[in-house]
Design a protein around this motif. Structure first.
Motif, PDB file in Angstrom:
ATOM      1  N   ALA A 281       0.762  -1.283   0.174  1.00  0.00           N
ATOM      2  CA  ALA A 281       0.002  -0.077  -0.094  1.00  0.00           C
ATOM      3  C   ALA A 281       0.938   1.350  -0.013  1.00  0.00           C
ATOM      4  O   ALA A 281       0.274   2.223  -0.183  1.00  0.00           O
ATOM      5  CB  ALA A 281      -0.955   0.095   1.350  1.00  0.00           C
ATOM      6  N   ALA A 282       2.111   1.284   0.343  1.00  0.00           N
ATOM      7  CA  ALA A 282       3.000   2.388   0.166  1.00  0.00           C
ATOM      8  C   ALA A 282       3.149   2.732  -1.138  1.00  0.00           C
ATOM      9  O   ALA A 282       3.246   2.261  -2.110  1.00  0.00           O
ATOM     10  CB  ALA A 282       4.220   1.911   0.550  1.00  0.00           C
ATOM     11  N   ARG A 283       2.997   4.220  -1.253  1.00  0.00           N
ATOM     12  CA  ARG A 283       2.852   5.262  -2.353  1.00  0.00           C
ATOM     13  C   ARG A 283       3.836   6.224  -2.154  1.00  0.00           C
ATOM     14  O   ARG A 283       4.234   6.708  -1.207  1.00  0.00           O
ATOM     15  CB  ARG A 283       1.716   5.388  -2.943  1.00  0.00           C
ATOM     16  N   LEU A 284       4.566   6.591  -3.295  1.00  0.00           N
ATOM     17  CA  LEU A 284       5.367   7.900  -3.485  1.00  0.00           C
ATOM     18  C   LEU A 284       4.484   8.842  -4.172  1.00  0.00           C
ATOM     19  O   LEU A 284       3.943   8.573  -5.390  1.00  0.00           O
ATOM     20  CB  LEU A 284       6.810   7.370  -4.337  1.00  0.00           C
ATOM     21  N   PHE A 285       4.173  10.221  -3.812  1.00  0.00           N
ATOM     22  CA  PHE A 285       3.453  11.067  -4.280  1.00  0.00           C
ATOM     23  C   PHE A 285       4.162  12.175  -4.857  1.00  0.00           C
ATOM     24  O   PHE A 285       4.958  12.833  -4.091  1.00  0.00           O
ATOM     25  CB  PHE A 285       2.330  11.612  -3.070  1.00  0.00           C
ATOM     26  N   ASN A 286       3.996  12.602  -6.188  1.00  0.00           N
ATOM     27  CA  ASN A 286       4.851  13.747  -6.742  1.00  0.00           C
ATOM     28  C   ASN A 286       3.933  14.727  -7.273  1.00  0.00           C
ATOM     29  O   ASN A 286       2.935  14.585  -7.829  1.00  0.00           O
ATOM     30  CB  ASN A 286       5.622  13.081  -7.932  1.00  0.00           C
ATOM     31  N   SER A 316       0.758  12.589  -8.325  1.00  0.00           N
ATOM     32  CA  SER A 316       0.545  11.543  -8.959  1.00  0.00           C
ATOM     33  C   SER A 316       1.244  10.494  -8.020  1.00  0.00           C
ATOM     34  O   SER A 316       2.455  10.993  -7.484  1.00  0.00           O
ATOM     35  CB  SER A 316       1.410  11.497 -10.345  1.00  0.00           C
ATOM     36  N   SER A 317       0.720   9.274  -7.932  1.00  0.00           N
ATOM     37  CA  SER A 317       1.205   8.218  -7.037  1.00  0.00           C
ATOM     38  C   SER A 317       2.091   7.068  -7.819  1.00  0.00           C
ATOM     39  O   SER A 317       1.672   6.938  -8.904  1.00  0.00           O
ATOM     40  CB  SER A 317       0.292   7.556  -6.270  1.00  0.00           C
ATOM     41  N   LEU A 318       3.061   6.771  -7.029  1.00  0.00           N
ATOM     42  CA  LEU A 318       4.037   5.652  -7.692  1.00  0.00           C
ATOM     43  C   LEU A 318       4.196   4.546  -6.630  1.00  0.00           C
ATOM     44  O   LEU A 318       4.396   5.010  -5.551  1.00  0.00           O
ATOM     45  CB  LEU A 318       5.297   6.418  -8.180  1.00  0.00           C
ATOM     46  N   GLU A 319       4.317   3.474  -7.148  1.00  0.00           N
ATOM     47  CA  GLU A 319       4.464   2.427  -6.238  1.00  0.00           C
ATOM     48  C   GLU A 319       6.039   2.417  -5.751  1.00  0.00           C
ATOM     49  O   GLU A 319       6.770   2.676  -6.847  1.00  0.00           O
ATOM     50  CB  GLU A 319       4.385   0.982  -6.957  1.00  0.00           C
TER      51      GLU A 319
END
Length: 457
Positions: A281-286, A316-319
């Motif tokens: 569930a962890a995401r990286l948001f830009n 935008s979310s990235l795995e």
């Protein structure tokens, strides 16, 4: 003396060959060795207990429904893949020397077990030696029985000539027939006793082969035993394996008391850990820009309501990859832990009391072993002295009866004496030779036992 074999299938062994075979095959000795191997394992365990504990962990799983995200610690309601990895170290710094004394105690137990092997080995050598000598003694008695039969048969053959010619006294012929039957019965009994002795020897050796005994290469040493009972006992205290084993067990029990007392002291340990985790569930948001959006809020200006607008950022979310999460979530910890015994149901006190009882039991075992050893040496020494004193007396008796028999045989062959006198004289020399043979081996057996106590075999 000729070699003796129980049957055609028997294989003649020397005393040294029997001893070597017994050391290799005896089941009781193997059992003692297996017990010592267990003590060796316990010793290694106690030695390795001094090393710190280092353990790694790793898990990977899937969770469905409402769960806690290990990445954010927030509740999520989705299919979640999670993983954790860790490395932990725990080292005892001080615990009242419990581990050190445990290692020393295990070492003493191992040394005691090795002494028990030596004691069992020496006891086995003594048993085989005594069993071998018993076989030789029985073989000598069989040879004497055959010689008696040969003498009786020769006389019976001579009297049969007179009996067939119907001359002489027929009672004497029948007396000799009765004597031959008695001699044959004695031979059968001697052979049966010999078979039992050989069976006992074979049981000790535990060989697939059927073993018979060969005569000793040298004659039985019949010189007076050179040591006193006190000298034998004094030397036995220094070399007898059972004494050493019990003394090592006593030292081990003393260490047991020290180990029990260590339960009264605080325990200090050092710990350290290294951990990380992963969550699907962890995401990286830009940031991708922004736009103006209306809100549900309003402001009034001159009684005119105006909608409040807000500048909203767009993301935008990235795995985040498995490897990156493990690197980013890495954390460590370390510290010192102290455990102070305050009240534990008096277990420490009771353990100390129990260990002191075991120490006293071990001390009593040492004292009892020394007392039993002294008594056994004294009894063996007295029996050896008695056998040596009887040895010369029986030798003189044999010489006297041998001369008496020679004279009576001449008188009987000449018809001067009767069969009663002849048979009495014959039985006297036969019994005297049996007694001499028995006392020779009895003396040798006791001397072997004393040497077993003094220096081992």
């Amino acid at each position: 003396m000729a070699l003796f074999a129980q049957s055609e299938e028997s294989i003649t062994y020397t005393l040294d060959e029997c001893i070597n075979a017994a050391i290799q095959n005896n089941l009781n000795l193997k059992s003692v060795k297996l017990d010592a191997m267990s003590n060796d394992v316990f010793f290694n365990q106690s030695k390795n207990a001094l090393l710190p504990n280092i353990n790694g962990s790793y898990n990977l799983g899937v969770a469905n429904g409402r769960n806690i995200d290990p990445f954010t610690n927030a509740f999520v309601d989705e299919r979640l893949t999670f993983s954790n990895a860790g490395l932990a170290l725990d080292a005892t710094v001080f615990n009242g020397f419990r581990l050190m004394n445990g290692w020393k105690q295990a070492k003493l137990n191992l040394e005691a077990a090795e002494m028990e092997i030596q004691a069992a080995k020496q006891a086995l050598i003594l048993e085989v030696t005594l069993a071998y000598l018993r076989v030789l003694s029985e073989q000598d008695l069989v040879v004497l029985a055959k010689a008696r039969i040969k003498t009786t048969e020769d006389q019976l053959a001579r009297l049969k000539t007179f009996y067939d010619a119907e001359t002489g006294n027929p009672a004497e012929y029948h007396d000799l027939q009765g004597q031959l039957a008695a001699d044959l019965a004695n031979l059968a009994e001697n052979r049966n006793t010999l078979k039992s002795s050989i069976l006992g020897l074979n049981t000790l050796v535990n060989s697939d082969e059927k073993i018979a005994a060969a005569p000793l290469n040298n004659k039985l040493e019949l010189e007076k035993y050179p040591y006193s009972a006190d000298e034998v006992y004094a030397q036995a205290l220094n070399v007898f394996p059972t004494i050493k084993s019990n003394e090592l067990s006593l030292a081990s029990a003393e260490k047991g008391v020290s180990i029990a007392r260590s339960q009264f002291t605080p325990e200090i340990s050092f710990f350290a850990g290294l951990n990380t985790n992963f969550s699907s569930a962890a995401r990286l948001f830009n940031e991708t820009g922004s736009n103006i959006v209306g809100t549900n809020d309003y402001v009034s200006v001159n009684n005119q309501d105006y909608q409040v607008l807000s500048n909203q950022m767009n993301y935008s979310s990235l795995e985040i990859s498995y490897r990156d999460q493990f690197e980013n979530n890495l954390n460590s910890s370390f510290g010192i832990a102290v455990t102070i015994p305050i009240l534990n149901g008096f277990r420490a006190k009771n353990n100390v009391t129990l260990q002191k009882i075991r120490q006293n039991e071990a001390l009593t075992a040492v004292q009892q072993t020394k007392l039993d050893l002294k008594e056994a040496i004294g009894q063996s020494y007295n029996a050896m002295q008695s056998a040596f004193e009887r040895l010369q007396l029986h030798q003189d008796q044999v010489n006297a009866y041998r001369e008496s028999f020679r004279i009576n045989e001449i008188r009987f062959n000449s018809g001067v004496s009767n069969s009663v006198d002849y048979l009495n004289s014959k039985n006297n020399i036969d019994n005297a030779e049996i007694n001499l043979s028995n006392v020779r081996y009895a003396y040798t057996l006791r001397a072997k036992v004393l040497e077993y106590y003094r220096v081992g075999l």
